[in-house]
Scaffold this motif. Structure first.
Motif, PDB file in Angstrom:
ATOM      1  N   GLN A 160     -24.225  15.832  58.625  1.00 22.20           N
ATOM      2  CA  GLN A 160     -22.957  16.489  58.326  1.00 22.20           C
ATOM      3  C   GLN A 160     -21.924  16.195  59.419  1.00 22.20           C
ATOM      4  OE1 GLN A 160     -24.348  20.519  57.970  1.00 22.20           O
ATOM      5  NE2 GLN A 160     -24.728  20.335  55.773  1.00 22.20           N
ATOM      6  N   PHE A 161     -22.367  16.184  60.668  1.00 17.87           N
ATOM      7  CA  PHE A 161     -21.450  15.847  61.765  1.00 17.87           C
ATOM      8  C   PHE A 161     -20.944  14.422  61.613  1.00 17.87           C
ATOM      9  CE2 PHE A 161     -20.907  13.773  65.884  1.00 17.87           C
ATOM     10  CZ  PHE A 161     -19.932  14.575  66.463  1.00 17.87           C
ATOM     11  N   SER A 162     -21.831  13.496  61.296  1.00 14.23           N
ATOM     12  CA  SER A 162     -21.437  12.094  61.136  1.00 14.23           C
ATOM     13  C   SER A 162     -20.439  11.935  59.999  1.00 14.23           C
ATOM     14  CB  SER A 162     -22.680  11.235  60.883  1.00 14.23           C
ATOM     15  OG  SER A 162     -22.333   9.889  60.617  1.00 14.23           O
ATOM     16  N   GLN A 163     -20.691  12.617  58.876  1.00 16.89           N
ATOM     17  CA  GLN A 163     -19.806  12.509  57.730  1.00 16.89           C
ATOM     18  C   GLN A 163     -18.435  13.129  58.021  1.00 16.89           C
ATOM     19  OE1 GLN A 163     -22.302  14.457  54.847  1.00 16.89           O
ATOM     20  NE2 GLN A 163     -23.258  12.547  54.174  1.00 16.89           N
ATOM     21  N   ILE A 186     -18.921   4.318  72.933  1.00 13.50           N
ATOM     22  CA  ILE A 186     -20.332   4.688  72.798  1.00 13.50           C
ATOM     23  C   ILE A 186     -20.584   5.837  73.764  1.00 13.50           C
ATOM     24  CG2 ILE A 186     -22.716   3.872  72.818  1.00 13.50           C
ATOM     25  CD1 ILE A 186     -21.484   0.996  72.773  1.00 13.50           C
ATOM     26  N   CYS A 187     -20.996   6.991  73.245  1.00 11.65           N
ATOM     27  CA  CYS A 187     -21.160   8.192  74.056  1.00 11.65           C
ATOM     28  C   CYS A 187     -22.572   8.752  73.867  1.00 11.65           C
ATOM     29  CB  CYS A 187     -20.135   9.255  73.664  1.00 11.65           C
ATOM     30  SG  CYS A 187     -18.435   8.650  73.642  1.00 11.65           S
ATOM     31  N   SER A 188     -22.910   9.752  74.677  1.00  9.52           N
ATOM     32  CA  SER A 188     -24.250  10.322  74.596  1.00  9.52           C
ATOM     33  C   SER A 188     -24.252  11.766  75.083  1.00  9.52           C
ATOM     34  CB  SER A 188     -25.235   9.498  75.440  1.00  9.52           C
ATOM     35  OG  SER A 188     -24.804   9.424  76.788  1.00  9.52           O
ATOM     36  N   LEU A 189     -25.256  12.521  74.596  1.00  7.03           N
ATOM     37  CA  LEU A 189     -25.491  13.900  75.013  1.00  7.03           C
ATOM     38  C   LEU A 189     -27.001  14.122  75.132  1.00  7.03           C
ATOM     39  CD1 LEU A 189     -23.084  16.132  72.871  1.00  7.03           C
ATOM     40  CD2 LEU A 189     -23.041  15.836  75.351  1.00  7.03           C
ATOM     41  N   PRO A 190     -27.431  14.864  76.157  1.00  2.00           N
ATOM     42  CA  PRO A 190     -28.867  15.134  76.288  1.00  2.00           C
ATOM     43  C   PRO A 190     -29.319  16.250  75.351  1.00  2.00           C
ATOM     44  CG  PRO A 190     -27.693  16.204  78.074  1.00  2.00           C
ATOM     45  CD  PRO A 190     -26.657  15.432  77.286  1.00  2.00           C
ATOM     46  N   LEU A 191     -30.569  16.187  74.924  1.00  2.00           N
ATOM     47  CA  LEU A 191     -31.220  17.268  74.193  1.00  2.00           C
ATOM     48  C   LEU A 191     -32.235  17.911  75.138  1.00  2.00           C
ATOM     49  CD1 LEU A 191     -31.872  15.477  70.782  1.00  2.00           C
ATOM     50  CD2 LEU A 191     -30.108  17.184  71.276  1.00  2.00           C
ATOM     51  N   ALA A 198     -12.880  13.991  72.728  1.00  2.00           N
ATOM     52  CA  ALA A 198     -13.220  15.215  73.450  1.00  2.00           C
ATOM     53  C   ALA A 198     -13.567  16.343  72.486  1.00  2.00           C
ATOM     54  CB  ALA A 198     -12.057  15.626  74.355  1.00  2.00           C
ATOM     55  N   THR A 199     -12.809  16.430  71.382  1.00  2.00           N
ATOM     56  CA  THR A 199     -13.096  17.464  70.382  1.00  2.00           C
ATOM     57  C   THR A 199     -14.451  17.233  69.728  1.00  2.00           C
ATOM     58  OG1 THR A 199     -10.734  17.747  69.925  1.00  2.00           O
ATOM     59  CG2 THR A 199     -12.275  18.515  68.242  1.00  2.00           C
ATOM     60  N   TYR A 200     -14.713  15.972  69.345  1.00  2.00           N
ATOM     61  CA  TYR A 200     -15.994  15.657  68.701  1.00  2.00           C
ATOM     62  C   TYR A 200     -17.169  15.883  69.651  1.00  2.00           C
ATOM     63  CZ  TYR A 200     -13.242  13.368  65.024  1.00  2.00           C
ATOM     64  OH  TYR A 200     -12.365  13.090  63.997  1.00  2.00           O
ATOM     65  N   ARG A 201     -16.955  15.550  70.916  1.00  2.00           N
ATOM     66  CA  ARG A 201     -18.041  15.725  71.894  1.00  2.00           C
ATOM     67  C   ARG A 201     -18.414  17.220  72.020  1.00  2.00           C
ATOM     68  NH1 ARG A 201     -19.957  12.869  76.248  1.00  2.00           N
ATOM     69  NH2 ARG A 201     -18.284  11.340  76.109  1.00  2.00           N
ATOM     70  N   GLU A 202     -17.391  18.092  72.107  1.00  2.00           N
ATOM     71  CA  GLU A 202     -17.672  19.522  72.237  1.00  2.00           C
ATOM     72  C   GLU A 202     -18.317  20.073  70.977  1.00  2.00           C
ATOM     73  OE1 GLU A 202     -17.585  21.335  74.972  1.00  2.00           O
ATOM     74  OE2 GLU A 202     -17.134  19.378  75.857  1.00  2.00           O
ATOM     75  N   LEU A 203     -17.878  19.550  69.819  1.00  2.00           N
ATOM     76  CA  LEU A 203     -18.493  19.976  68.563  1.00  2.00           C
ATOM     77  C   LEU A 203     -19.971  19.583  68.532  1.00  2.00           C
ATOM     78  CD1 LEU A 203     -18.329  21.104  65.685  1.00  2.00           C
ATOM     79  CD2 LEU A 203     -17.533  18.856  64.918  1.00  2.00           C
ATOM     80  N   LEU A 204     -20.265  18.361  68.931  1.00  2.00           N
ATOM     81  CA  LEU A 204     -21.654  17.911  68.934  1.00  2.00           C
ATOM     82  C   LEU A 204     -22.464  18.632  70.011  1.00  2.00           C
ATOM     83  CD1 LEU A 204     -23.708  16.045  67.665  1.00  2.00           C
ATOM     84  CD2 LEU A 204     -23.030  14.251  69.267  1.00  2.00           C
ATOM     85  N   ARG A 205     -21.826  18.937  71.141  1.00  2.00           N
ATOM     86  CA  ARG A 205     -22.521  19.669  72.201  1.00  2.00           C
ATOM     87  C   ARG A 205     -22.929  21.072  71.689  1.00  2.00           C
ATOM     88  NH1 ARG A 205     -22.035  18.428  77.468  1.00  2.00           N
ATOM     89  NH2 ARG A 205     -19.982  17.485  77.128  1.00  2.00           N
ATOM     90  N   THR A 206     -22.001  21.711  70.972  1.00  2.00           N
ATOM     91  CA  THR A 206     -22.318  23.025  70.405  1.00  2.00           C
ATOM     92  C   THR A 206     -23.451  22.923  69.390  1.00  2.00           C
ATOM     93  OG1 THR A 206     -20.036  23.756  70.708  1.00  2.00           O
ATOM     94  CG2 THR A 206     -21.374  24.979  69.134  1.00  2.00           C
TER      95      THR A 206
END
Length: 403
Positions: free
Chosen positions: A5-8, A80-85, A140-148
């Motif tokens: 859903q995030f990707s779409q 190309i970005c990344s976030l840890p799990l 920046a907006t997408y990164r915070e959305l994905l971080r949440t």
């Protein structure tokens, strides 16, 4: 799934890796450009995109927060970005996302990128030029959305892990404590029986005390057996030893242990048909099914006032047999009916006793026989009915309508 859903919603390509660099999810591709690149060797096992994503995962595993910016120049402006799990404070995986252009691309950059991934440059250019670049603000907006989103997923996994740990601890506790309690109770019961059978000219008060003690020990032993069966149900280790057996034998053996309780309360007890289902053959564990019927009938007697009625009706069809235990007792409130087969469920009336495990265990035993058990009641003081349906080997008895 949330990542799809995030990707779409954002148009970003997303992949999820474990901490060892093995892709577990993705790449999830939503835009035309991303889907076109998906036909290239970019994300193949030995493709340049996969190699870069694994490089990012390695950097994240080593403690870096985002290694994507260092490799963007290799892909001619693609972000190309990344976030840890994380789980319990430890990194267990990485989300790699982006694969969109930082600025409006040029035909030359598209030719260079196309040569890297093995697709026609003009075709890639036709796709890229129709899409808006991924600005710093949007990123920046997408990164915070994905971080949440990732934080929510991590918290859910932490909660599930904790629930599983608590569940395993509870199951181990039930199994251990139940077995530890069974041994001393058995020894105590044997000693009480020995005293009652061997002591001559026992004072009446002492004899009465020993007989009361025997009753209480047997009640405690029954509770312990319920705990053991509940532990086996929770751990999935309860089993049945199925053999060809007559239903009549099971019914008679179960009723023989509760008839005295019915007589003491002057309860009218009936069985239909009179042959108790002697000509119905089951593939069943006699001891376990006797335990189920004993529990249902004893409950019916327990919650029926003196002078009331309890009945057991048997009816068969081409595939199975229906056993219905009904009473004229206190009934079950509509809001309580959905919960009667739960563990540690006790009736709220004053004559309730035990641990509230009998029906929970009974349902599991019936299910292990391939059957079902249901409960119904018209309400307070209008009686209760429990119905078991079991497959049969031979349903020779003609159908009998429930009473």
């Amino acid at each position: 799934m949330p990542l799809l859903q995030f990707s779409q919603a954002t148009g970003l390509a997303v992949s999820a890796y474990d901490i060892k660099g093995v892709r577990q999810i993705g790449p999830l591709l939503s835009t035309r450009t991303a889907r076109f690149l998906g036909t290239s060797k970019l994300w193949q096992e030995d493709g340049p995109g996969t190699a870069v994503e694994r490089l990012i995962v390695g950097a994240m595993a080593a403690g870096q927060d985002d290694a994507g910016a260092e490799v963007e120049e290799l892909f001619y402006g693609m972000r190309i970005c990344s976030l840890p799990l994380t789980r319990a404070g430890e990194r267990y995986g990485v989300l790699v996302f982006g694969w969109c252009m930082r600025d409006f691309s040029s035909p030359l950059a598209c030719e260079q990128l196309a040569a890297l991934v093995g697709v026609p440059g003009h075709t890639l250019w036709n796709e890229v030029r129709l899409e808006s670049p991924l600005t710093d603000a949007r990123l920046a907006t997408y990164r915070e959305l994905l971080r949440t989103l990732a934080g929510s997923l991590d918290r859910q996994r932490d909660t599930i892990d904790e629930l599983n740990r608590v569940s395993r601890t509870r199951e181990l506790f039930l199994a251990t404590v139940s077995h530890e309690m069974r041994t001393p109770l058995s020894a105590l019961s044997m000693r009480v029986d020995l005293l009652l059978h061997t002591m001559r000219d026992m004072p009446p008060a002492l004899q009465a005390s020993l007989m009361a003690m025997r009753v209480h020990v047997r009640q405690e032993a029954a509770m312990v057996e319920d705990l053991i069966d509940a532990a086996r149900t929770l751990t999935g280790t309860m089993s049945v030893n199925r053999v060809p057996v007559s239903l009549g034998r099971i019914v008679r053996d179960a009723l023989s242990t509760v008839e005295s309780s019915a007589n003491e309360k002057r309860i009218v007890f009936s069985v239909t048909p009179a042959n108790h289902g002697d000509n119905i053959e089951l593939d069943a564990d006699p001891r376990r099914l006797q335990q189920v019927l004993w529990n249902l009938v004893l409950n019916a007697i327990k919650f029926t006032s003196p002078g009331g009625s309890v009945g057991l009706n048997i009816a068969s069809d081409a595939n199975g047999v229906r056993i219905r235990v009904h009473d004229s007792g206190q009934g079950i409130a509509p809001e309580d009916l959905p919960h009667v087969f739960g563990a540690f469920t006790l009736q709220s009336q004053a004559n309730a006793s035990g641990l509230g495990l009998g029906l929970y265990i009974a349902r599991r035993i019936v299910e292990l026989h391939g059957g079902t058990i249901t409960a119904s009641s018209a309400g307070k003081d209008l009686g209760t009915s429990f119905t078991i349906y079991l497959p049969t080997l031979h349903a020779a008895m003609p159908p009998i309508l429930p009473v």
